[in-house]
Design a protein around this motif. Structure first.
Motif, PDB file in Angstrom:
ATOM      1  N   ARG A  83      50.909  41.816  32.820  1.00 39.86           N
ATOM      2  CA  ARG A  83      50.703  42.765  31.725  1.00 39.86           C
ATOM      3  C   ARG A  83      50.176  41.862  30.526  1.00 39.86           C
ATOM      4  NH1 ARG A  83      49.391  47.964  33.511  1.00 39.86           N
ATOM      5  NH2 ARG A  83      50.556  48.447  35.320  1.00 39.86           N
ATOM      6  N   SER A  84      50.615  40.720  30.568  1.00 43.07           N
ATOM      7  CA  SER A  84      49.898  39.897  29.430  1.00 43.07           C
ATOM      8  C   SER A  84      49.043  38.793  29.933  1.00 43.07           C
ATOM      9  CB  SER A  84      51.345  39.201  28.812  1.00 43.07           C
ATOM     10  OG  SER A  84      52.158  38.485  29.665  1.00 43.07           O
ATOM     11  N   ALA A  85      48.159  39.248  30.697  1.00 44.92           N
ATOM     12  CA  ALA A  85      47.077  38.099  31.381  1.00 44.92           C
ATOM     13  C   ALA A  85      46.479  37.825  30.347  1.00 44.92           C
ATOM     14  CB  ALA A  85      46.160  38.825  32.422  1.00 44.92           C
ATOM     15  N   PRO A  86      45.901  36.490  30.218  1.00 40.53           N
ATOM     16  CA  PRO A  86      45.077  35.593  29.326  1.00 40.53           C
ATOM     17  C   PRO A  86      43.546  36.136  29.363  1.00 40.53           C
ATOM     18  CG  PRO A  86      45.661  34.098  30.712  1.00 40.53           C
ATOM     19  CD  PRO A  86      46.311  35.373  31.071  1.00 40.53           C
ATOM     20  N   TYR A  87      43.210  37.456  29.782  1.00 40.81           N
ATOM     21  CA  TYR A  87      41.952  37.639  30.058  1.00 40.81           C
ATOM     22  C   TYR A  87      42.027  39.238  30.078  1.00 40.81           C
ATOM     23  CZ  TYR A  87      44.097  37.374  34.815  1.00 40.81           C
ATOM     24  OH  TYR A  87      44.821  37.671  35.948  1.00 40.81           O
ATOM     25  N   LYS A  88      40.873  39.779  29.723  1.00 35.34           N
ATOM     26  CA  LYS A  88      40.695  41.146  29.758  1.00 35.34           C
ATOM     27  C   LYS A  88      40.230  41.313  31.490  1.00 35.34           C
ATOM     28  CE  LYS A  88      41.350  42.164  25.692  1.00 35.34           C
ATOM     29  NZ  LYS A  88      42.678  42.964  25.175  1.00 35.34           N
ATOM     30  N   ARG A  89      40.528  42.725  31.742  1.00 35.07           N
ATOM     31  CA  ARG A  89      40.062  42.993  33.106  1.00 35.07           C
ATOM     32  C   ARG A  89      38.839  43.843  33.115  1.00 35.07           C
ATOM     33  NH1 ARG A  89      45.714  43.392  33.557  1.00 35.07           N
ATOM     34  NH2 ARG A  89      46.627  41.766  34.829  1.00 35.07           N
ATOM     35  N   ILE A  90      37.661  43.503  33.341  1.00 36.26           N
ATOM     36  CA  ILE A  90      36.408  44.202  33.249  1.00 36.26           C
ATOM     37  C   ILE A  90      35.879  44.691  34.652  1.00 36.26           C
ATOM     38  CG2 ILE A  90      34.221  44.572  32.431  1.00 36.26           C
ATOM     39  CD1 ILE A  90      34.695  42.633  30.200  1.00 36.26           C
ATOM     40  N   ALA A  91      36.141  45.825  34.980  1.00 29.64           N
ATOM     41  CA  ALA A  91      35.925  46.246  36.351  1.00 29.64           C
ATOM     42  C   ALA A  91      34.294  46.945  36.293  1.00 29.64           C
ATOM     43  CB  ALA A  91      36.828  47.535  36.726  1.00 29.64           C
ATOM     44  N   THR A  92      33.502  46.311  37.229  1.00 31.04           N
ATOM     45  CA  THR A  92      32.221  46.393  37.134  1.00 31.04           C
ATOM     46  C   THR A  92      31.165  47.274  38.160  1.00 31.04           C
ATOM     47  OG1 THR A  92      31.828  44.454  38.235  1.00 31.04           O
ATOM     48  CG2 THR A  92      31.929  44.304  35.953  1.00 31.04           C
ATOM     49  N   GLU A  93      32.203  48.086  38.956  1.00 33.76           N
ATOM     50  CA  GLU A  93      31.432  49.047  39.798  1.00 33.76           C
ATOM     51  C   GLU A  93      32.315  50.299  40.107  1.00 33.76           C
ATOM     52  OE1 GLU A  93      30.926  49.757  44.304  1.00 33.76           O
ATOM     53  OE2 GLU A  93      29.874  47.910  43.938  1.00 33.76           O
ATOM     54  N   GLU A  94      32.354  51.065  38.832  1.00 33.17           N
ATOM     55  CA  GLU A  94      33.348  52.161  38.633  1.00 33.17           C
ATOM     56  C   GLU A  94      32.614  53.380  38.620  1.00 33.17           C
ATOM     57  OE1 GLU A  94      36.191  50.390  39.038  1.00 33.17           O
ATOM     58  OE2 GLU A  94      34.891  48.868  39.027  1.00 33.17           O
ATOM     59  N   PRO A  98      30.607  29.590  40.408  1.00 31.61           N
ATOM     60  CA  PRO A  98      31.770  30.548  39.728  1.00 31.61           C
ATOM     61  C   PRO A  98      31.338  31.652  38.860  1.00 31.61           C
ATOM     62  CG  PRO A  98      32.071  28.406  38.917  1.00 31.61           C
ATOM     63  CD  PRO A  98      31.295  28.502  39.798  1.00 31.61           C
ATOM     64  N   GLU A  99      30.190  31.125  38.134  1.00 29.60           N
ATOM     65  CA  GLU A  99      29.502  32.202  37.153  1.00 29.60           C
ATOM     66  C   GLU A  99      28.926  33.352  37.816  1.00 29.60           C
ATOM     67  OE1 GLU A  99      26.271  29.451  38.618  1.00 29.60           O
ATOM     68  OE2 GLU A  99      28.506  29.280  38.177  1.00 29.60           O
ATOM     69  N   ARG A 100      28.612  33.447  39.101  1.00 27.42           N
ATOM     70  CA  ARG A 100      28.054  34.463  39.762  1.00 27.42           C
ATOM     71  C   ARG A 100      28.810  35.597  40.653  1.00 27.42           C
ATOM     72  NH1 ARG A 100      22.904  34.428  39.358  1.00 27.42           N
ATOM     73  NH2 ARG A 100      22.288  32.726  38.077  1.00 27.42           N
ATOM     74  N   VAL A 101      30.280  35.560  40.355  1.00 24.08           N
ATOM     75  CA  VAL A 101      31.099  36.456  40.813  1.00 24.08           C
ATOM     76  C   VAL A 101      31.904  37.257  39.744  1.00 24.08           C
ATOM     77  CG1 VAL A 101      32.913  36.637  42.643  1.00 24.08           C
ATOM     78  CG2 VAL A 101      31.268  34.829  42.857  1.00 24.08           C
ATOM     79  N   LEU A 102      31.871  38.429  39.915  1.00 24.01           N
ATOM     80  CA  LEU A 102      32.339  39.417  38.898  1.00 24.01           C
ATOM     81  C   LEU A 102      33.455  40.205  39.634  1.00 24.01           C
ATOM     82  CD1 LEU A 102      29.348  38.897  38.332  1.00 24.01           C
ATOM     83  CD2 LEU A 102      29.468  40.837  36.678  1.00 24.01           C
ATOM     84  N   TYR A 103      34.377  40.605  38.935  1.00 20.87           N
ATOM     85  CA  TYR A 103      35.467  41.576  39.061  1.00 20.87           C
ATOM     86  C   TYR A 103      34.974  42.755  39.153  1.00 20.87           C
ATOM     87  CZ  TYR A 103      39.667  44.416  39.091  1.00 20.87           C
ATOM     88  OH  TYR A 103      40.490  45.397  39.546  1.00 20.87           O
ATOM     89  N   ALA A 104      35.475  43.646  40.215  1.00 23.99           N
ATOM     90  CA  ALA A 104      35.288  45.070  40.311  1.00 23.99           C
ATOM     91  C   ALA A 104      36.469  45.862  41.084  1.00 23.99           C
ATOM     92  CB  ALA A 104      33.789  45.745  40.728  1.00 23.99           C
ATOM     93  N   MET A 105      36.577  46.692  40.844  1.00 26.81           N
ATOM     94  CA  MET A 105      37.607  47.532  41.567  1.00 26.81           C
ATOM     95  C   MET A 105      37.193  48.747  42.629  1.00 26.81           C
ATOM     96  SD  MET A 105      40.886  50.300  40.317  1.00 26.81           S
ATOM     97  CE  MET A 105      42.047  48.850  39.875  1.00 26.81           C
ATOM     98  N   ASP A 106      36.066  49.375  42.291  1.00 22.81           N
ATOM     99  CA  ASP A 106      35.569  50.308  43.144  1.00 22.81           C
ATOM    100  C   ASP A 106      36.043  51.795  42.854  1.00 22.81           C
ATOM    101  OD1 ASP A 106      33.585  51.575  44.530  1.00 22.81           O
ATOM    102  OD2 ASP A 106      34.108  50.463  46.441  1.00 22.81           O
ATOM    103  N   TYR A 107      36.457  52.065  41.746  1.00 22.21           N
ATOM    104  CA  TYR A 107      37.137  53.363  41.308  1.00 22.21           C
ATOM    105  C   TYR A 107      36.344  54.142  41.502  1.00 22.21           C
ATOM    106  CZ  TYR A 107      39.704  56.808  38.403  1.00 22.21           C
ATOM    107  OH  TYR A 107      40.142  58.212  37.927  1.00 22.21           O
TER     108      TYR A 107
END
Length: 377
Positions: A37-48, A330-339
Motif C-alpha cells: 500500500r506504500s509502493a514507490p510507483y502508481k499502478r496504472i492498469a491499461t486494459e480495463e 523494459p520500456e515496451r511492457v506495460l502493466y494491465a489487470m484486465d478488469y
C-alpha cells in the motif's frame, strides 16, 4: 491472528513464510492480502473494460433481429449480456469501479470499450455509438481526472466516419489513443482501404490497442472449448498484428504505435522464428487477394522493438513478464489487470514482488503507460 492446530502463532507464520517462498520461487503470486500500500510507483492498469446501455441494447436488438450476419463476435456480446454481475461492473464508471480499484491498489485505469464494441452493431449505427461512447468516457475522465483515462472507440466499417471521430476524440476530447476490438466480420485493419484510420492515429500520436474478440469462423474453436482466452482470442490478435507488419503498414506509418495485451499473445516468444521464416510472406506476390508483393524494410523483430508494446493483462507471471522485458526492452511492457474479467489481489501482489530493478518496476507499473498513452503526470 488465527492459530494452527498446534495452537501456535509461530507455526502459522512459518507455514505462511514457507508457502510464500515456494510460490515466489515457481513464479506464482503470493496469497491475498500482500499488496504494497506504500509502493514507490502508481499502478496504472491499461486494459480495463467498460460498456454502456445503448451499445448493449443495439447489440442485442441486432442479434435478435434475424438480420445480423452469422457473427461469433456478436454472439459473444449476447453471452456477456446474460451475465448480470459482469454487466454491473462493465457499466459502472463511478463508485463501484473506484471501490474495486481501491481494493486492489489501482491508481488509474485506462478505459477500453469492451469487445466486441461498436463494430458488430447494425451498419450505420456504429459511428453514432462511437461518439456516444467517447463522450461518456471523456465525462468519466473529467469527473475523476486522477483515476480514469480512456481510449477512443470507432467503427472501422465507416472509414471516413472513423477518421472524423478520431480527430474529435483525440483532439477535442483529449482521449488517449484508440481501441479496436480486432476483426469485424473477417476484415482486419491491415487491409489498405482502412489505412486512413492508421494515418489519423499516427497524426495524433495516438496508440492503437487491438483487443481480442471471438475469432472469425470459430466453430473449430468452440467445439474444443477454445473460443476465448485459451485459443481464439490470442490467435485473432496474432493474425491482426502479423497482418499489420507484413502489410507494410509500419513502413508506411513509421511512428504508428500498436499495443496488444496478454503479454503480446505469445508473439514475443517467436521473434527469432519470425525473422528466420520472414521470406514465407515477405515480398511474395499474390497475397491479400492478388495484391502486388510487399517488401518489408526491416526484420519482423524490428517492428516489435519499435512500433509495438505489450501489456501484461491477465498474465501476472514473473517469468513471462521478465522474458518480454528482456527481448522487447523494459520500456515496451506495460502493466494491465484486465478488469473486470480477471482481478485478484494475489496477482497485484505478484507485481510488487517482481525481482527486477526499482527503475524497471516503475516503468512497468507507471512510466511506460504515461509515455505510450500520453497520460497526465
Amino acid at each position: 491472528m488465527p492459530l494452527l492446530p498446534d495452537g501456535s502463532e509461530k507455526g502459522l507464520k512459518g507455514h505462511f513464510e514457507e508457502d510464500f517462498s515456494v510460490r515466489t520461487r515457481i513464479g506464482l503470486a503470493p496469497r491475498a492480502g500482500h499488496i504494497d500500500r506504500s509502493a514507490p510507483y502508481k499502478r496504472i492498469a491499461t486494459e480495463e473494460a467498460w460498456t454502456f446501455p445503448a451499445l448493449v441494447d443495439a447489440q442485442m436488438k441486432y442479434l435478435q433481429s434475424g438480420a445480423a450476419p452469422d457473427d461469433d463476435s456478436l454472439k459473444m456480446a449476447g453471452l456477456f449480456a446474460r451475465m448480470p454481475s459482469l454487466q454491473e461492473m462493465l457499466l459502472d464508471l463511478g463508485d463501484l469501479r473506484l471501490s474495486h480499484m481501491d481494493e486492489f491498489g489501482i491508481d488509474r485505469q485506462l478505459l477500453l470499450l469492451t469487445a466486441p464494441g461498436v463494430q458488430v452493431v447494425k451498419p450505420g449505427e456504429g459511428t453514432p455509438l462511437s461518439r456516444e461512447a467517447n463522450d461518456i468516457a471523456a465525462d468519466a475522465c473529467a469527473r475523476h481526472p486522477d483515476r480514469f483515462s480512456a481510449l477512443a472507440a470507432f467503427d472501422p466499417r465507416d472509414v471516413a466516419g472513423s477518421v472524423k471521430e478520431l480527430d474529435r476524440a483525440l483532439g477535442t476530447l483529449k482521449l488517449n489513443g484508440a481501441v479496436l476490438n480486432s476483426h469485424w466480420q473477417g476484415h482486419y485493419i491491415d487491409e489498405q482501404e482502412y489505412w486512413p484510420i492508421l494515418e489519423a492515429l499516427e497524426a495524433h500520436d495516438g496508440a492503437l490497442y487491438i483487443h481480442p474478440t471471438a475469432p472469425f469462423n470459430a466453430p473449430h474453436y468452440e467445439t474444443r472449448g477454445f473460443f476465448g482466452a485459451l485459443g481464439g482470442f490470442p490467435h485473432d490478435v496474432w493474425l491482426h498484428t502479423m497482418g499489420l507488419i507484413f502489410s507494410g503498414a509500419f513502413d508506411r506509418f513509421p511512428k504508428l504505435k500498436l499495443v496488444i495485451g496478454h503479454l503480446g499473445e505469445c508473439l514475443p516468444l517467436h521473434l527469432y522464428r519470425f525473422d528466420w521464416m520472414q521470406g514465407n510472406a515477405d515480398n511474395r506476390a499474390g497475397l491479400r487477394g492478388g495484391q502486388p508483393p510487399v517488401k518489408l524494410q526491416h526484420p519482423v523483430s524490428h517492428y516489435f522493438r519499435n512500433n509495438i508494446w505489450v501489456t501484461t493483462s491477465g498474465v501476472g507471471w514473473e517469468p513471462g513478464i521478465k522474458f518480454c522485458m528482456d527481448v522487447l526492452g523494459p520500456e515496451r511492457v506495460l502493466y494491465a489487470m484486465d478488469y473486470p474479467y480477471q482481478q485478484s489481489s494475489d496477482e497485484v501482489a505478484a507485481y510488487d514482488r517482481l525481482t527486477i530493478s526499482d527503475e524497471h518496476k516503475k516503468m512497468l507499473m507507471e512510466g511506460n503507460a504515461r509515455r505510450v498513452f500520453n497520460l497526465p503526470a
